[in-house]
Scaffold this motif. Sequence first.
Motif, mmCIF file in Angstrom:
data_model
loop_
_atom_site.group_PDB
_atom_site.id
_atom_site.type_symbol
_atom_site.label_atom_id
_atom_site.label_comp_id
_atom_site.label_asym_id
_atom_site.label_seq_id
_atom_site.Cartn_x
_atom_site.Cartn_y
_atom_site.Cartn_z
ATOM 1 N N VAL A 90 0.782 -1.410 0.139
ATOM 2 C CA VAL A 90 -0.130 -0.127 -0.036
ATOM 3 C C VAL A 90 0.868 0.998 0.128
ATOM 4 O O VAL A 90 2.058 1.107 0.915
ATOM 5 N N ARG A 91 0.395 1.865 -1.024
ATOM 6 C CA ARG A 91 0.918 3.279 -1.096
ATOM 7 C C ARG A 91 1.393 4.098 0.454
ATOM 8 O O ARG A 91 0.365 4.348 1.078
ATOM 9 N N LEU A 92 2.303 4.815 1.155
ATOM 10 C CA LEU A 92 2.415 5.205 1.835
ATOM 11 C C LEU A 92 3.295 6.198 2.373
ATOM 12 O O LEU A 92 2.338 7.518 2.817
ATOM 13 N N ALA A 93 3.616 6.904 0.492
ATOM 14 C CA ALA A 93 4.307 8.031 0.755
ATOM 15 C C ALA A 93 3.980 9.173 0.290
ATOM 16 O O ALA A 93 3.789 9.015 -1.146
ATOM 17 N N TYR A 94 3.954 10.099 0.716
ATOM 18 C CA TYR A 94 3.018 11.123 -0.302
ATOM 19 C C TYR A 94 3.642 13.065 0.086
ATOM 20 O O TYR A 94 4.162 12.262 1.597
ATOM 21 N N PRO A 95 3.440 13.090 -0.482
ATOM 22 C CA PRO A 95 4.189 14.865 0.230
ATOM 23 C C PRO A 95 3.116 15.068 1.626
ATOM 24 O O PRO A 95 2.151 14.893 1.380
ATOM 25 N N LEU A 96 3.685 15.967 1.672
ATOM 26 C CA LEU A 96 3.797 16.084 3.738
ATOM 27 C C LEU A 96 2.019 16.840 3.326
ATOM 28 O O LEU A 96 0.683 16.454 4.406
ATOM 29 N N GLY A 97 1.370 17.937 2.716
ATOM 30 C CA GLY A 97 0.000 18.188 2.596
ATOM 31 C C GLY A 97 -0.826 17.627 2.205
ATOM 32 O O GLY A 97 -2.237 17.327 2.160
ATOM 33 N N GLU A 98 0.060 16.330 1.440
ATOM 34 C CA GLU A 98 -1.425 15.384 1.720
ATOM 35 C C GLU A 98 -0.808 13.788 1.983
ATOM 36 O O GLU A 98 -1.410 12.507 1.730
ATOM 37 N N THR A 99 -0.867 13.874 3.398
ATOM 38 C CA THR A 99 -0.450 12.905 3.897
ATOM 39 C C THR A 99 -1.850 11.602 4.847
ATOM 40 O O THR A 99 -2.222 10.765 4.885
ATOM 41 N N ARG A 100 -2.971 12.268 3.815
ATOM 42 C CA ARG A 100 -4.124 12.355 4.627
ATOM 43 C C ARG A 100 -4.871 11.224 3.620
ATOM 44 O O ARG A 100 -5.545 9.399 3.632
ATOM 45 N N LYS A 101 -3.662 11.005 2.519
ATOM 46 C CA LYS A 101 -4.684 9.848 1.199
ATOM 47 C C LYS A 101 -3.404 8.381 1.827
ATOM 48 O O LYS A 101 -3.866 7.485 0.830
ATOM 49 N N ILE A 102 -3.536 8.321 2.793
ATOM 50 C CA ILE A 102 -2.142 7.256 3.811
ATOM 51 C C ILE A 102 -3.659 6.017 4.024
ATOM 52 O O ILE A 102 -3.651 4.998 3.461
ATOM 53 N N ALA A 103 -4.831 7.039 4.106
ATOM 54 C CA ALA A 103 -5.937 6.349 4.817
ATOM 55 C C ALA A 103 -6.854 5.342 3.233
ATOM 56 O O ALA A 103 -7.504 4.826 3.663
ATOM 57 N N GLU A 104 -6.376 6.172 2.181
ATOM 58 C CA GLU A 104 -7.346 5.610 0.806
ATOM 59 C C GLU A 104 -6.777 4.464 0.927
ATOM 60 O O GLU A 104 -7.580 3.892 0.068
ATOM 61 N N ARG A 105 -5.558 3.956 0.800
ATOM 62 C CA ARG A 105 -4.941 2.680 1.065
ATOM 63 C C ARG A 105 -4.424 2.429 -0.335
ATOM 64 O O ARG A 105 -4.571 1.293 -0.803
ATOM 65 N N ARG A 106 -4.399 3.406 -1.711
ATOM 66 C CA ARG A 106 -4.339 3.005 -2.809
ATOM 67 C C ARG A 106 -2.383 2.221 -2.797
ATOM 68 O O ARG A 106 -1.897 1.787 -2.014
#
Length: 163
Positions: free
Chosen positions: A135-151
């Motif tokens: 599952v993708r864990l690395a995002y830009p700082l402003g987009e860390t909420r996307k971790i919960a989307e389990r992309r």
Amino acid sequence: MIDERRDELRRTYLSLGSGELVAAAAFVGVATGIVAPRLGEPDDRLALWSALAPLVVVLVQAGVYWLAARTWVGRGTMPSGLAVVYRAFRVLDPVLLAAGLVGVLVWWPSSSWAVVLVLGVWAFGVVEYVNYFVVRLAYPLGETRKIAERRVPRLVVDVRAAS
């Protein structure tokens, strides 16, 4: 895909790929030149390398993936032969991580700071593996909420598209 978007992705992939390879080299360099000489016992050094080897392997695999992906992004799919290799990595890397943990446990560091360091390095290897293969864990700082989307990680998307 328009050429401008493809060029932008190719630059991003170059940055990601070279960044992962530089990170792998930096980990090895810091471990060799700074950390290992400060570890008191030979077992401490063996524990460090047991933790570090899987991390470096995953980082190099990731770096090579991003650099290779520059050739097909916006034009096609991952070559099937390369997809087979990364499918194998997805199975072999957890074995390598488990072997690394066994090495850490066998050569348990003698000081508390070395224990924290070695376990932190090993855990970072697990996080990198998860980020690339689960599952993708690395995002830009402003987009860390996307971790919960389990992309699904880009590497997994490319491997699946090659099938």
